[in-house]
Design a protein around this motif. Structure first.
Motif, PDB file in Angstrom:
ATOM      1  N   MET A   1     183.965  68.047  11.469  1.00 36.65           N
ATOM      2  CA  MET A   1     184.657  68.838  12.481  1.00 36.65           C
ATOM      3  C   MET A   1     184.532  68.126  13.830  1.00 36.65           C
ATOM      4  O   MET A   1     183.540  67.465  14.089  1.00 36.65           O
ATOM      5  CB  MET A   1     184.042  70.222  12.561  1.00 36.65           C
ATOM      6  CG  MET A   1     184.070  71.027  11.280  1.00 36.65           C
ATOM      7  SD  MET A   1     185.681  71.672  10.827  1.00 36.65           S
ATOM      8  CE  MET A   1     186.027  72.775  12.135  1.00 36.65           C
ATOM      9  N   GLU A   2     185.515  68.349  14.674  1.00 33.86           N
ATOM     10  CA  GLU A   2     185.498  67.751  16.005  1.00 33.86           C
ATOM     11  C   GLU A   2     186.277  68.627  16.972  1.00 33.86           C
ATOM     12  O   GLU A   2     187.135  69.413  16.564  1.00 33.86           O
ATOM     13  CB  GLU A   2     186.073  66.345  15.979  1.00 33.86           C
ATOM     14  CG  GLU A   2     187.553  66.294  15.683  1.00 33.86           C
ATOM     15  CD  GLU A   2     188.117  64.895  15.697  1.00 33.86           C
ATOM     16  OE1 GLU A   2     187.451  63.968  16.180  1.00 33.86           O
ATOM     17  OE2 GLU A   2     189.247  64.733  15.229  1.00 33.86           O
ATOM     18  N   PHE A   3     185.949  68.500  18.245  1.00 34.17           N
ATOM     19  CA  PHE A   3     186.685  69.198  19.290  1.00 34.17           C
ATOM     20  C   PHE A   3     186.417  68.513  20.622  1.00 34.17           C
ATOM     21  O   PHE A   3     185.537  67.656  20.731  1.00 34.17           O
ATOM     22  CB  PHE A   3     186.319  70.688  19.347  1.00 34.17           C
ATOM     23  CG  PHE A   3     184.861  70.970  19.602  1.00 34.17           C
ATOM     24  CD1 PHE A   3     184.386  71.189  20.890  1.00 34.17           C
ATOM     25  CD2 PHE A   3     183.960  71.039  18.550  1.00 34.17           C
ATOM     26  CE1 PHE A   3     183.051  71.451  21.121  1.00 34.17           C
ATOM     27  CE2 PHE A   3     182.621  71.308  18.771  1.00 34.17           C
ATOM     28  CZ  PHE A   3     182.167  71.512  20.060  1.00 34.17           C
ATOM     29  N   TYR A   4     187.208  68.891  21.623  1.00 32.43           N
ATOM     30  CA  TYR A   4     187.074  68.362  22.979  1.00 32.43           C
ATOM     31  C   TYR A   4     186.739  69.505  23.923  1.00 32.43           C
ATOM     32  O   TYR A   4     187.192  70.627  23.743  1.00 32.43           O
ATOM     33  CB  TYR A   4     188.382  67.705  23.433  1.00 32.43           C
ATOM     34  CG  TYR A   4     188.716  66.450  22.669  1.00 32.43           C
ATOM     35  CD1 TYR A   4     188.346  65.204  23.163  1.00 32.43           C
ATOM     36  CD2 TYR A   4     189.391  66.509  21.453  1.00 32.43           C
ATOM     37  CE1 TYR A   4     188.646  64.049  22.456  1.00 32.43           C
ATOM     38  CE2 TYR A   4     189.691  65.355  20.744  1.00 32.43           C
ATOM     39  CZ  TYR A   4     189.320  64.133  21.259  1.00 32.43           C
ATOM     40  OH  TYR A   4     189.604  62.985  20.553  1.00 32.43           O
ATOM     41  N   THR A   5     185.949  69.198  24.947  1.00 31.40           N
ATOM     42  CA  THR A   5     185.631  70.193  25.966  1.00 31.40           C
ATOM     43  C   THR A   5     185.250  69.472  27.252  1.00 31.40           C
ATOM     44  O   THR A   5     184.920  68.290  27.235  1.00 31.40           O
ATOM     45  CB  THR A   5     184.488  71.132  25.507  1.00 31.40           C
ATOM     46  OG1 THR A   5     184.361  72.204  26.437  1.00 31.40           O
ATOM     47  CG2 THR A   5     183.162  70.386  25.383  1.00 31.40           C
ATOM     48  N   LYS A   6     185.314  70.204  28.347  1.00 30.77           N
ATOM     49  CA  LYS A   6     184.895  69.609  29.613  1.00 30.77           C
ATOM     50  C   LYS A   6     183.476  70.074  29.922  1.00 30.77           C
ATOM     51  O   LYS A   6     183.012  71.107  29.448  1.00 30.77           O
ATOM     52  CB  LYS A   6     185.846  69.955  30.743  1.00 30.77           C
ATOM     53  CG  LYS A   6     185.877  71.403  31.140  1.00 30.77           C
ATOM     54  CD  LYS A   6     186.861  71.600  32.277  1.00 30.77           C
ATOM     55  CE  LYS A   6     186.862  73.052  32.729  1.00 30.77           C
ATOM     56  NZ  LYS A   6     187.720  73.252  33.879  1.00 30.77           N
ATOM     57  N   ASN A  93     185.105  64.947  30.445  1.00 34.45           N
ATOM     58  CA  ASN A  93     185.560  65.560  29.203  1.00 34.45           C
ATOM     59  C   ASN A  93     184.820  64.900  28.042  1.00 34.45           C
ATOM     60  O   ASN A  93     184.613  63.679  28.040  1.00 34.45           O
ATOM     61  CB  ASN A  93     187.067  65.407  29.030  1.00 34.45           C
ATOM     62  CG  ASN A  93     187.836  66.125  30.097  1.00 34.45           C
ATOM     63  OD1 ASN A  93     187.476  67.224  30.515  1.00 34.45           O
ATOM     64  ND2 ASN A  93     188.912  65.514  30.568  1.00 34.45           N
ATOM     65  N   LEU A  94     184.432  65.705  27.061  1.00 32.09           N
ATOM     66  CA  LEU A  94     183.666  65.223  25.931  1.00 32.09           C
ATOM     67  C   LEU A  94     184.426  65.356  24.630  1.00 32.09           C
ATOM     68  O   LEU A  94     185.201  66.302  24.442  1.00 32.09           O
ATOM     69  CB  LEU A  94     182.365  66.019  25.789  1.00 32.09           C
ATOM     70  CG  LEU A  94     181.400  66.016  26.956  1.00 32.09           C
ATOM     71  CD1 LEU A  94     180.200  66.894  26.627  1.00 32.09           C
ATOM     72  CD2 LEU A  94     180.968  64.606  27.312  1.00 32.09           C
ATOM     73  N   HIS A  95     184.171  64.432  23.738  1.00 37.85           N
ATOM     74  CA  HIS A  95     184.602  64.515  22.339  1.00 37.85           C
ATOM     75  C   HIS A  95     183.332  64.806  21.558  1.00 37.85           C
ATOM     76  O   HIS A  95     182.379  64.030  21.590  1.00 37.85           O
ATOM     77  CB  HIS A  95     185.232  63.196  21.892  1.00 37.85           C
ATOM     78  CG  HIS A  95     185.603  63.183  20.449  1.00 37.85           C
ATOM     79  ND1 HIS A  95     185.162  62.203  19.593  1.00 37.85           N
ATOM     80  CD2 HIS A  95     186.371  64.019  19.704  1.00 37.85           C
ATOM     81  CE1 HIS A  95     185.649  62.438  18.388  1.00 37.85           C
ATOM     82  NE2 HIS A  95     186.380  63.531  18.432  1.00 37.85           N
ATOM     83  N   ILE A  96     183.313  65.961  20.875  1.00 38.80           N
ATOM     84  CA  ILE A  96     182.124  66.402  20.171  1.00 38.80           C
ATOM     85  C   ILE A  96     182.433  66.477  18.675  1.00 38.80           C
ATOM     86  O   ILE A  96     183.469  66.999  18.265  1.00 38.80           O
ATOM     87  CB  ILE A  96     181.650  67.779  20.682  1.00 38.80           C
ATOM     88  CG1 ILE A  96     181.291  67.656  22.167  1.00 38.80           C
ATOM     89  CG2 ILE A  96     180.467  68.282  19.865  1.00 38.80           C
ATOM     90  CD1 ILE A  96     180.894  68.955  22.821  1.00 38.80           C
ATOM     91  N   THR A  97     181.523  65.924  17.881  1.00 42.07           N
ATOM     92  CA  THR A  97     181.639  65.987  16.420  1.00 42.07           C
ATOM     93  C   THR A  97     180.368  66.589  15.852  1.00 42.07           C
ATOM     94  O   THR A  97     179.311  66.550  16.472  1.00 42.07           O
ATOM     95  CB  THR A  97     181.863  64.594  15.809  1.00 42.07           C
ATOM     96  OG1 THR A  97     180.759  63.748  16.143  1.00 42.07           O
ATOM     97  CG2 THR A  97     183.155  63.970  16.294  1.00 42.07           C
TER      98      THR A  97
END
Length: 98
Positions: A1-6, A93-97
């Motif tokens: 799973m992955e998503f982006y957030t600030k 901004n981050l890319h989180i997995t």
């Protein structure tokens, strides 16, 4: 799973100076802060030099904290740095997995 957030809270505690030295692709650490006086679900965002640049937004942290406390390991990298024009506050901004 992955998503982006600030990253939240980037304008406090001289964090803008720290962000200026960061780069896209840099790995950051997500560290639980359960004794935070404002939010027991708080998750700090720590840059590769060990400096705190902010927090995961409260709304997202509420679900991530439970997962982290249950053993889920999140990996995060800088996907974008915003506000590069003079006089603008910078953001991360981050890319989180996981």
């Amino acid at each position: 799973m992955e998503f982006y957030t600030k990253v939240a809270g980037v304008t406090f505690d001289n964090r803008q100076r720290l962000i200026r030295r960061m780069s896209v692709g840099e790995r950051v650490s997500l560290v639980r802060d359960p004794y935070n006086p404002y939010d027991s679900n708080a998750i700090k965002v720590i840059n590769s030099n060990g400096d705190q640049i902010g927090f995961i937004a409260k709304e997202l942290a509420s679900s991530m904290a439970y997962q982290m406390d249950s053993g889920t390991i999140f990996s995060a990298t800088v996907s974008n740095i915003t506000g590069l024009n003079p006089g603008e506050n910078m953001g991360v901004n981050l890319h989180i997995t996981y």
